[in-house]
Design a protein around this motif. Sequence first.
Motif, PDB file in Angstrom:
ATOM      1  N   UNK A 133       0.850  -1.190   0.000  1.00 10.84           N
ATOM      2  CA  UNK A 133       0.000   0.000   0.000  1.00 10.84           C
ATOM      3  C   UNK A 133       0.886   1.240   0.000  1.00 10.84           C
ATOM      4  N   UNK A 134       0.391   2.321  -0.585  1.00  3.47           N
ATOM      5  CA  UNK A 134       1.191   3.554  -0.598  1.00  3.47           C
ATOM      6  C   UNK A 134       1.430   4.066   0.814  1.00  3.47           C
ATOM      7  N   UNK A 135       2.585   4.667   1.017  1.00  2.00           N
ATOM      8  CA  UNK A 135       2.856   5.309   2.303  1.00  2.00           C
ATOM      9  C   UNK A 135       1.818   6.389   2.568  1.00  2.00           C
ATOM     10  N   UNK A 136       1.432   6.522   3.824  1.00  2.00           N
ATOM     11  CA  UNK A 136       0.448   7.538   4.195  1.00  2.00           C
ATOM     12  C   UNK A 136       0.975   8.951   3.975  1.00  2.00           C
ATOM     13  N   UNK A 137       2.294   9.074   3.826  1.00  2.00           N
ATOM     14  CA  UNK A 137       2.910  10.402   3.766  1.00  2.00           C
ATOM     15  C   UNK A 137       3.573  10.661   2.417  1.00  2.00           C
ATOM     16  N   UNK A 138       3.041   9.998   1.377  1.00  2.00           N
ATOM     17  CA  UNK A 138       3.623  10.129   0.032  1.00  2.00           C
ATOM     18  C   UNK A 138       3.013  11.249  -0.785  1.00  2.00           C
ATOM     19  N   UNK A 139       1.850  11.731  -0.385  1.00  2.00           N
ATOM     20  CA  UNK A 139       1.166  12.728  -1.195  1.00  2.00           C
ATOM     21  C   UNK A 139       0.326  12.071  -2.277  1.00  2.00           C
ATOM     22  N   UNK A 320      10.345   1.673  10.533  1.00  2.88           N
ATOM     23  CA  UNK A 320       9.154   1.832   9.690  1.00  2.88           C
ATOM     24  C   UNK A 320       7.864   1.967  10.473  1.00  2.88           C
ATOM     25  N   UNK A 321       7.890   1.660  11.777  1.00  8.87           N
ATOM     26  CA  UNK A 321       6.690   1.785  12.614  1.00  8.87           C
ATOM     27  C   UNK A 321       7.047   2.538  13.890  1.00  8.87           C
ATOM     28  N   UNK A 322       6.021   3.120  14.529  1.00 11.41           N
ATOM     29  CA  UNK A 322       6.208   3.723  15.854  1.00 11.41           C
ATOM     30  C   UNK A 322       5.592   2.774  16.878  1.00 11.41           C
ATOM     31  N   UNK A 328       5.614   4.955  10.569  1.00 12.09           N
ATOM     32  CA  UNK A 328       6.457   6.040  11.060  1.00 12.09           C
ATOM     33  C   UNK A 328       7.251   6.624   9.896  1.00 12.09           C
ATOM     34  N   UNK A 329       7.340   7.945   9.877  1.00 13.53           N
ATOM     35  CA  UNK A 329       8.085   8.613   8.816  1.00 13.53           C
ATOM     36  C   UNK A 329       9.111   9.574   9.374  1.00 13.53           C
ATOM     37  N   UNK A 330       9.871  10.156   8.477  1.00 10.00           N
ATOM     38  CA  UNK A 330      10.917  11.104   8.868  1.00 10.00           C
ATOM     39  C   UNK A 330      10.733  12.371   8.051  1.00 10.00           C
ATOM     40  N   UNK A 331      10.410  13.473   8.749  1.00  5.46           N
ATOM     41  CA  UNK A 331      10.272  14.748   8.051  1.00  5.46           C
ATOM     42  C   UNK A 331      11.426  15.678   8.413  1.00  5.46           C
ATOM     43  N   UNK A 332      11.558  15.998   9.694  1.00  6.66           N
ATOM     44  CA  UNK A 332      12.673  16.807  10.161  1.00  6.66           C
ATOM     45  C   UNK A 332      13.544  16.051  11.160  1.00  6.66           C
ATOM     46  N   UNK A 333      12.893  15.334  12.079  1.00 10.44           N
ATOM     47  CA  UNK A 333      13.666  14.685  13.133  1.00 10.44           C
ATOM     48  C   UNK A 333      13.402  13.208  13.319  1.00 10.44           C
ATOM     49  N   UNK A 334      12.315  12.695  12.785  1.00  8.55           N
ATOM     50  CA  UNK A 334      12.013  11.278  12.926  1.00  8.55           C
ATOM     51  C   UNK A 334      11.681  10.850  14.347  1.00  8.55           C
ATOM     52  N   UNK A 335      11.266  11.814  15.169  1.00 11.98           N
ATOM     53  CA  UNK A 335      11.057  11.487  16.581  1.00 11.98           C
ATOM     54  C   UNK A 335       9.864  10.564  16.786  1.00 11.98           C
ATOM     55  N   UNK A 336      10.022   9.622  17.663  1.00 12.48           N
ATOM     56  CA  UNK A 336       8.926   8.828  18.222  1.00 12.48           C
ATOM     57  C   UNK A 336       9.413   8.351  19.584  1.00 12.48           C
ATOM     58  N   UNK A 337       8.839   8.901  20.628  1.00 10.33           N
ATOM     59  CA  UNK A 337       9.345   8.674  21.974  1.00 10.33           C
ATOM     60  C   UNK A 337       8.219   8.757  22.993  1.00 10.33           C
ATOM     61  N   UNK A 357       5.444  13.148  10.120  1.00  8.59           N
ATOM     62  CA  UNK A 357       4.987  12.002   9.334  1.00  8.59           C
ATOM     63  C   UNK A 357       4.591  10.829  10.226  1.00  8.59           C
ATOM     64  N   UNK A 358       3.668  11.097  11.138  1.00 10.45           N
ATOM     65  CA  UNK A 358       3.115  10.081  12.025  1.00 10.45           C
ATOM     66  C   UNK A 358       1.704  10.469  12.391  1.00 10.45           C
ATOM     67  N   UNK A 359       0.888   9.461  12.669  1.00 11.03           N
ATOM     68  CA  UNK A 359      -0.419   9.725  13.199  1.00 11.03           C
ATOM     69  C   UNK A 359      -0.335   9.992  14.691  1.00 11.03           C
ATOM     70  N   UNK A 360      -1.452  10.378  15.294  1.00  6.45           N
ATOM     71  CA  UNK A 360      -1.493  10.653  16.725  1.00  6.45           C
ATOM     72  C   UNK A 360      -1.154   9.371  17.499  1.00  6.45           C
ATOM     73  N   UNK A 361      -0.270   9.445  18.483  1.00  3.17           N
ATOM     74  CA  UNK A 361       0.067   8.248  19.266  1.00  3.17           C
ATOM     75  C   UNK A 361      -1.188   7.634  19.894  1.00  3.17           C
TER      76      UNK A 361
END
Length: 362
Positions: A133-139, A320-322, A328-337, A357-361
């Motif tokens: 499936x296409x990435x959710x953050x591909x446009x 690839x996941x949070x 999970x994606x990387x836009x500026x920092x790739x944070x997931x914590x 590039x992530x949905x709400x935790x």
Amino acid sequence: MSCGSRPFLACPRHLLVCEKSSFLQEKSRHSTHVETHYYNYCVSILLPECALLPEKLKHIIEGMGTYYLVKNLPLHEFLTEEFNDRFLKKGLFYALSYNTRIDQDNVAAVLPTGKLIVSVNKDTYEELGLQGKPSLYSGKNPMRYIVTIDLTDSAMSPDGKKFQRVRWALTEKKPLNFDFLFTWDNTEEPSILSYFSKYVVKECQFKINSGVSRELNCPVLKSDELHGKEEESCSATEFFEWLGAISNNIDWENESSSFISSFCCPEPNILIEQAHLCTITGFITPAKIQKLVKQLREYFNEPKLSQWVSLMVHGFADSPVSWRESEHGFFKGGENLYCFVIFNNEDYWLQMAVGTNDGCPP
């Protein structure tokens, strides 16, 4: 619970979810949040009014064991019946491609649920010929696709058509090789070293850094004041920012009117004599984090000067996941914590943060 974004023009949006609960509540979700955040590379523990790590906590930290780096491993190695029987069926096996960038490279991971997730660029996806499936953050014009293969599915038996197609795709049509980080919470044989002995395997040690800060301005926290409305407690959001600064050795001794930095310790705060910060870096499984949380809860079995301690967990920026299978994606920092603030009355605050590039935790 609250979920909010910060739409500053100069800053990318991020999401921070804050909730409060008690470890004693039957419906407390603390274990679920830890267990489903699979890929963790750093844990930081802050103990206010503490100079030395307690022996039991120190024993857990020093006894974390090892993890492994396997070089140039083909993905089709995960498809064998032997691998399924000896690792996946025995549970809690984790694999994550190493030195791969989620926004630029092909990335792969094996979840402890037995699913292989491959995040690939458009060209690789078309060459593979596997359903994804296409990435959710591909446009509108997807340039990245996610392929998920359940390695434990009965349809993946060696004589099945699905297995034959996946194996053909990964061995002949578009072979994919990665360097992988491996870790496994099952101590039974075979070991990762012996099973992957035909490849270059490096055994890795966890890095442990420990230090004490003196004369530290520390926020005042009350477990029932998540948002600090009564002005008797710092809010969870303010504390989260302060803790991030302390963990990264950022100067916080500033005036709010300072031109260079306006960051200062949030109000209300008190001056404490010392605080111990311990940071563990490596491939850290949820089960190891659960042990740390349990021990921090027991930390208050004896009276302490501080009413709280904290544990912050950073996920890999390029996983690839949070949480669970959330992309999970990387836009500026790739944070997931996420961060636990553990109080002496068994209450806790839980803060979960992700980037653009992530949905709400959860």
